[in-house]
Design a protein around this motif. Structure first.
Motif: not given
Length: 567
Positions: A180-192
């Motif tokens: 869940d932490r991984c999804w949260t981190e990439v979810g708030v990022s605007d990167g690829t």
């Protein structure tokens, strides 16, 4: 030699190479990988990886397929890895009772060089690190040969760059193990975000990203079977990917467990991908092309077809046999040695092969051609001569045929030509064009049957059904005999199959057999024929795009959509 190449291992000290086989395209293997495979005594890999690396392994290598074999009545639901020892002519299969790591170390302890090949890159493989640690603990020396990771290679083949001048972050996520932490981190990022998942889990991964903060209209590109000619990419958004796959009739599917690479971000936008999709836009991408020639004859042609994105399938339509009466050929070869001939003219690769075999029978080699002028009817025949150690003196500058050869052949001159005789080894069914032309130029010709051509045995039932049922997208006919023989041994190609012919005579024969000729080479050359088919594919693709239709292969037409053949 590569700086990482080790000296030959002694009988008590084996060696293990953990090798990355890349995402699926054999052309992505590194030079170091090919070198390691050529020296391996034992090759350990999963089935799909074996298909990529096996051709570079030497004959006689022991091949261990780490996937379980079929379950048995005594042990339902679980099999054992299968050990296959391949010697190039036969295969012996025995069960391997221990796991891959034990098999690797056992072989290495026996002083053998072991290659453990994995998909993608060893550093990203789930189990490779554990096997390396096991080798280290057991004192087995090993090395690592990196490979192209699927998460990087597949987007490149799909036309989706991961970074641009803005230099956005790139995050890699394995959906199977992401927290869940991984999804949260990439979810708030605007990167690829590059997500490794399965076809039936793509929508769930998209949902995780939306729940974590990504906008539903964020572009998403999903690629299955990346870097292979089965590759297919769908462009959508996080919010529409599920509907896109459903409308494309990709899901639901029993093959929903197939691995995919999904790229999320502005760089995967459909408009940009259309401009950068270099692989799937090849003129014959994914086309299954029937080549009615032997593997030896079709090698360069098949390579050319692959460069256009096609999948060539060679089916021999003729078999070559020795002449019924070999005495004439024997006398001619002896005449070469005794100085009977001024010229020898080769009209086919098979003629070169027949003379070479007769030379070897007598203990001769290319030196026997000293003082004799050599002619070749075309570039493929010339290559066969060069491989024999003979550089031809005459190859047609124009048309690669008997007529083209006659245009460049010098007339006999009694002042400059000490001998007036030509040795012409050829097939039993060859035409008289060259013989008549040489006689007209003043030469005496020993027209010798060097080999016989007979109709080949029928191909396997599966191939015959594909030919008649529209399983092939195109067939290349390189002579009238290939038309007659293919129809004779396998049946008439289905009328959705594109028919390509090397010239007017071949096209006429095809039409006489009820086939509609779609493509004809501008000149009688197999390579020009392949180019003409690629041009046809390009025009076909452009027409579909202009009409707003999906780009499909000829074999993807509905079986009921039959087109009338012209005769």
């Amino acid at each position: 030699m590569s700086p990482t190449t080790l000296s030959a291992a002694g009988p008590e000290h084996g060696h293990v190479t953990f090798l990355g086989a890349g995402p699926g395209d054999p052309g992505l293997l590194t030079l170091r990988a090919v070198e390691a495979l050529a020296r391996a005594d034992v090759l350990v890999a999963e089935h799909e990886v074996l298909d990529v690396v096996r051709t570079h392994a030497r004959p006689g290598v022991a091949v261990v397929n780490t996937e379980p074999g079929p379950s048995s009545d005594l042990n339902p639901g679980s099999g054992t890895p299968q050990l296959t020892v391949v010697d190039g002519t036969s295969a012996t299969v025995v069960p391997a009772v221990r796991d891959a790591a034990h098999l690797v170390m056992e072989a290495a302890r026996g002083g053998r060089r072991v290659v453990r090949a994995v998909s993608g890159d060893p550093g990203l493989d789930t189990y490779a690190a554990e096997e390396m640690l096991a080798c280290a603990a057991a004192g087995v020396p090993f090395e690592v040969v990196p490979g192209v990771a699927a998460a990087v290679g597949v987007p490149a083949y799909a036309g989706v760059p991961l970074r641009d001048a803005q230099g956005a972050d790139v995050r890699f996520v394995d959906a199977r193990t992401a927290s869940d932490r991984c999804w949260t981190e990439v979810g708030v990022s605007d990167g690829t975000v590059v997500v490794s998942t399965t076809l039936d889990s793509v929508a769930a991964a998209a949902g995780e990203l939306v729940s974590a903060g990504r906008k539903p209209d964020t572009p998403m590109a999903v690629t299955v079977a990346g870097t292979t000619t089965r590759q297919r990419t769908w462009s959508a958004t996080l919010g529409t990917i599920a509907q896109t796959l459903k409308q494309a009739k990709v899901l639901p599917s029993p093959e929903g467990g197939r691995p995919v690479i999904a790229v999320v971000g502005e760089r995967s936008a459909a408009a940009q991908r259309e401009q950068l999709s270099w692989f799937e836009s090849k003129p014959l991408f994914g086309w299954k092309v029937l080549v009615p020639r032997t593997k030896e004859q079709a090698a360069s042609l098949s390579d050319q077809l692959r460069s256009y994105g096609a999948v060539p399938h060679e089916v021999p339509t003729i078999a070559v046999e020795p002449p019924r009466t070999p005495q004439q050929m024997e006398r001619a070869v002896k005449g070469l040695v005794t100085g009977r001939y001024e010229w020898i003219a080769f009209t086919s690769v098979n003629a070169v092969k027949a003379v070479r075999e007769k030379f070897e029978e007598y203990g001769l080699d290319a030196r026997a051609f000293a003082g004799i002028k050599v002619a070749a009817v075309g570039e493929q025949t010339a290559k066969a001569l060069v491989a024999f150690g003979v550089k031809p003196d005459l190859v047609p500058t124009g048309e690669q045929s008997a007529a083209g050869l006659l245009e460049d052949w010098p007339p006999y001159d009694p002042v400059f030509d000490p001998i007036d005789r030509v040795f012409l080894p050829r097939a039993d069914i060859a035409t008289e064009t060259l013989v008549a032309g040489l006689i007209e130029l003043g030469w005496e010709v020993d027209d010798v049957t060097a080999y016989r051509t007979v109709r080949a045995s029928p191909p396997p039932a599966e191939t015959r059904e594909a030919i008649k049922g529209g399983g092939f997208d195109a067939v290349l006919f390189t002579s009238s005999s290939t038309v007659r023989n293919l129809v004779g041994i396998a049946g008439k190609p289905h009328n959705v199959t594109v028919i390509a012919c090397i010239g007017p005579a071949t096209a006429k024969t095809a039409e006489e057999h009820g086939l509609r000729v779609d493509v004809m080479a501008p000149e009688p050359s197999v390579h020009k024929l392949a180019e003409a088919l690629a041009d046809f594919g390009t025009r076909r693709r452009a027409a579909a795009l202009e009409a707003g239709d999906p780009v499909t292969r000829p074999s993807e037409r509905r079986p009921g959509a039959r087109r009338r053949r012209t005769t």
